[in-house]
Write a protein that holds these residues in place. Structure first.
Motif, short mmCIF file in Angstrom:
data_model
loop_
_atom_site.label_atom_id
_atom_site.label_comp_id
_atom_site.label_asym_id
_atom_site.label_seq_id
_atom_site.Cartn_x
_atom_site.Cartn_y
_atom_site.Cartn_z
N GLY A 23 45.63 -12.26 40.78
CA GLY A 23 45.62 -13.39 41.71
C GLY A 23 44.41 -14.29 41.55
O GLY A 23 43.89 -14.81 42.53
N LEU A 24 43.96 -14.48 40.31
CA LEU A 24 42.77 -15.29 40.07
C LEU A 24 43.08 -16.78 40.27
O LEU A 24 44.07 -17.29 39.78
CB LEU A 24 42.25 -15.07 38.64
CG LEU A 24 41.83 -13.65 38.30
CD1 LEU A 24 41.34 -13.59 36.85
CD2 LEU A 24 40.76 -13.15 39.25
N ALA A 25 42.20 -17.43 40.98
CA ALA A 25 42.33 -18.86 41.22
C ALA A 25 41.80 -19.62 40.01
O ALA A 25 40.85 -19.17 39.36
CB ALA A 25 41.56 -19.26 42.47
N PRO A 26 42.36 -20.78 39.71
CA PRO A 26 41.86 -21.58 38.60
C PRO A 26 40.41 -21.99 38.85
O PRO A 26 40.07 -22.38 39.97
CB PRO A 26 42.77 -22.81 38.58
CG PRO A 26 43.96 -22.46 39.40
CD PRO A 26 43.52 -21.41 40.36
N PRO A 27 39.58 -21.94 37.81
CA PRO A 27 38.18 -22.34 37.99
C PRO A 27 38.01 -23.86 38.06
O PRO A 27 36.98 -24.34 38.53
CB PRO A 27 37.48 -21.78 36.75
CG PRO A 27 38.56 -21.69 35.72
CD PRO A 27 39.83 -21.40 36.47
N VAL A 28 39.03 -24.59 37.60
CA VAL A 28 38.99 -26.05 37.63
C VAL A 28 40.37 -26.55 38.05
O VAL A 28 41.37 -25.87 37.82
CB VAL A 28 38.61 -26.64 36.25
CG1 VAL A 28 37.18 -26.29 35.88
CG2 VAL A 28 39.58 -26.19 35.16
N GLN A 58 42.74 -25.19 32.35
CA GLN A 58 41.70 -25.22 31.33
C GLN A 58 42.21 -25.82 30.02
O GLN A 58 41.50 -26.58 29.35
CB GLN A 58 41.14 -23.82 31.11
CG GLN A 58 40.38 -23.32 32.34
CD GLN A 58 39.70 -22.02 32.09
OE1 GLN A 58 38.56 -22.00 31.65
NE2 GLN A 58 40.39 -20.93 32.37
N HIS A 59 43.48 -25.52 29.66
CA HIS A 59 44.03 -26.07 28.43
C HIS A 59 44.39 -27.54 28.57
O HIS A 59 44.38 -28.27 27.59
CB HIS A 59 45.19 -25.22 27.92
CG HIS A 59 44.71 -24.02 27.19
ND1 HIS A 59 44.35 -24.06 25.87
CD2 HIS A 59 44.46 -22.76 27.61
CE1 HIS A 59 43.92 -22.87 25.49
NE2 HIS A 59 43.97 -22.06 26.54
N GLU A 60 44.68 -27.99 29.78
CA GLU A 60 44.84 -29.43 29.99
C GLU A 60 43.53 -30.14 29.64
O GLU A 60 43.53 -31.16 28.93
CB GLU A 60 45.16 -29.72 31.46
CG GLU A 60 46.55 -29.37 31.89
CD GLU A 60 46.79 -29.60 33.37
OE1 GLU A 60 47.94 -29.45 33.79
OE2 GLU A 60 45.82 -29.93 34.13
#
Length: 138
Positions: free
Chosen positions: A123-128, A35-37
């Motif tokens: 263990g949350l997967a990246p949303p993007v 997200q910060h990228e």
């Protein structure tokens, strides 16, 4: 939430993004890193700058300013040493960005470490995807 909002006003965007991307990279928090990228790209910092931050090599990061390199050294030292024995990195950051912003960086580190522990623990997967994964797929 109040600290997050206060940090938006305490640091320039480039220093905030150096901190956020560095903590996320060190901690393996792809959720936040990706997200910060995207935010960094939206702010106009470019992929070369993002890649330089994510290499976690401030001494070899020609794309970063002196202040950005000092902040990255502080962030990495604070995490590696659990906040102990970072006076040299803190003083270097103060010399580049002033005491108020250097203290804000310490709060920023805490904020993003907290996020990394929660995301990694759940263990949350990246949303993007990473911006670099998009380029490879294109």
């Amino acid at each position: 939430m109040e600290m997050t909002e206060a940090l938006k006003h305490a640091l320039p965007d480039r220093l905030t993004e150096v901190g956020a991307l560095t903590v996320a990279s060190v901690m393996g928090n792809d959720y936040e890193r990706n997200q910060h990228e995207r935010l960094s790209r939206k702010l106009g910092f470019g992929e070369t700058w993002v890649a330089a931050v994510e290499k976690l090599d401030p001494d070899g990061a020609e794309a970063l300013s002196d202040a950005e390199r000092a902040v990255q050294r502080l962030v990495m030292a604070a995490i590696e040493r659990r906040g102990h024995d970072i006076s040299a990195q803190l003083e270097a950051a103060i010399d580049c960005i002033g005491a108020d912003q250097a203290i804000a960086v310490l709060f920023l580190i805490g904020r993003y470490l907290t996020h990394a522990i929660i995301v990694n623990g759940l263990g949350l997967a990246p949303p993007v995807p990473s911006i670099f994964e998009e380029e490879t797929a294109a």
